[in-house]
Design an enzyme around this catalytic site. Sequence first.
Site, PDB file in Angstrom:
ATOM      1  N   ASP A   1      35.085 -42.568 120.949  1.00 39.15           N
ATOM      2  CA  ASP A   1      35.479 -41.480 121.843  1.00 39.15           C
ATOM      3  C   ASP A   1      36.952 -41.580 122.242  1.00 39.15           C
ATOM      4  OD1 ASP A   1      34.839 -43.765 123.260  1.00 39.15           O
ATOM      5  OD2 ASP A   1      33.359 -42.810 124.559  1.00 39.15           O
ATOM      6  N   HIS A   2      37.634 -42.643 121.819  1.00 39.36           N
ATOM      7  CA  HIS A   2      39.079 -42.777 122.002  1.00 39.36           C
ATOM      8  C   HIS A   2      39.791 -42.534 120.672  1.00 39.36           C
ATOM      9  CE1 HIS A   2      39.045 -45.080 125.945  1.00 39.36           C
ATOM     10  NE2 HIS A   2      37.787 -45.163 125.575  1.00 39.36           N
TER      11      HIS A   2
ATOM     12  N   GLU B   1      36.696 -52.936 123.757  1.00 38.66           N
ATOM     13  CA  GLU B   1      35.258 -52.661 123.690  1.00 38.66           C
ATOM     14  C   GLU B   1      34.670 -53.066 122.340  1.00 38.66           C
ATOM     15  OE1 GLU B   1      32.866 -49.816 126.111  1.00 38.66           O
ATOM     16  OE2 GLU B   1      34.637 -48.567 125.788  1.00 38.66           O
TER      17      GLU B   1
ATOM     18  N   ASN C   1      40.571 -48.312 121.528  1.00 41.58           N
ATOM     19  CA  ASN C   1      39.253 -48.660 122.049  1.00 41.58           C
ATOM     20  C   ASN C   1      38.243 -48.229 120.985  1.00 41.58           C
ATOM     21  OD1 ASN C   1      36.637 -48.422 123.235  1.00 41.58           O
ATOM     22  ND2 ASN C   1      37.558 -48.489 125.266  1.00 41.58           N
TER      23      ASN C   1
ATOM     24  N   ASP D   1      43.144 -49.968 126.943  1.00 42.28           N
ATOM     25  CA  ASP D   1      42.441 -48.932 127.682  1.00 42.28           C
ATOM     26  C   ASP D   1      42.544 -49.292 129.159  1.00 42.28           C
ATOM     27  OD1 ASP D   1      40.689 -47.234 128.920  1.00 42.28           O
ATOM     28  OD2 ASP D   1      38.947 -47.763 127.708  1.00 42.28           O
TER      29      ASP D   1
ATOM     30  N   ASN E   1      41.858 -47.262 131.696  1.00 42.79           N
ATOM     31  CA  ASN E   1      40.900 -46.548 132.533  1.00 42.79           C
ATOM     32  C   ASN E   1      41.551 -45.957 133.781  1.00 42.79           C
ATOM     33  OD1 ASN E   1      38.262 -46.319 131.391  1.00 42.79           O
ATOM     34  ND2 ASN E   1      38.063 -48.542 131.502  1.00 42.79           N
TER      35      ASN E   1
ATOM     36  N   ASP F   1      44.713 -44.413 127.591  1.00 43.43           N
ATOM     37  CA  ASP F   1      45.143 -45.511 126.722  1.00 43.43           C
ATOM     38  C   ASP F   1      46.671 -45.556 126.746  1.00 43.43           C
ATOM     39  OD1 ASP F   1      42.470 -46.263 125.193  1.00 43.43           O
ATOM     40  OD2 ASP F   1      42.581 -44.072 125.346  1.00 43.43           O
TER      41      ASP F   1
END
Length: 258
Positions: free
Chosen positions: A249-250, A34, A7, A147, A149, A220
Amino acid sequence: MKIATFNINGIGARLPRLLEWLEESRPDVACLQELKAPDERFPEREIAAAGYNAIWHGQKSWNGVAILARGMDLHETRRGLPNDPDPAHSRYIEAAVGGIIVGGLYLPNGNPIPGPKFDYKLAWFEALLAHAGTLFATEAPVVLAGDWNVIPTESTDDVYSARRMGGDALMQPESRACFARLRHAGWTDAVRAIHPAGPVYTFWDYTMNAWPRDAGFRIDHLMLSPAAADRLIDAGVDREARAKEKASDHAPTWIKLR
């Protein structure tokens, strides 16, 4: 074959980090999420210069998924899920590459809960489960990477603090139940197959000093059909990518197949 999911959290803002990671890690296939960019702003030229073919499904400012392949042809097999509850969102792309079907996905976040965003998350998950069943029935090697989530369990192996994350859509029983249904249907959680115990976090928020404190969690995932799982030899997370300046941030998460 090394297959990764990343991501990127904005391909325009993170392109230098992405190109750096591609050069260092050299995945054969990379699923990106993203993108946060419409189709015409995908950096096709820069990706090609790095040695990768690409297909992508963009969206202005939000979502967006892509699949990259190093020195291999990509044959797109699907763009968007069948029966997607909101096809205006760019969340799924699928391709045949190197004898494997790769589905790249960005499952809805679902916050805040309760509410329409969480309802949409569950509806999208149901559409994904139905399509996964269709792919499973082909008996082909399939990798569903992205991802998701979803934090699969309340264990510190998957989340730094189940109590702190308890009110988040990522940890709701309904979200975890959908993920568990996929495993029970015969799909293998590749990272956990290689690392059955211990924290293997893939995400650290930008706030609350999360990265220095290792206050992360695992969202992930690469899920493998039986024909792909039979070829699994390694898996891991490129944590060092998260430590770099202007990082996503991943962290990239990867597997290796025979």
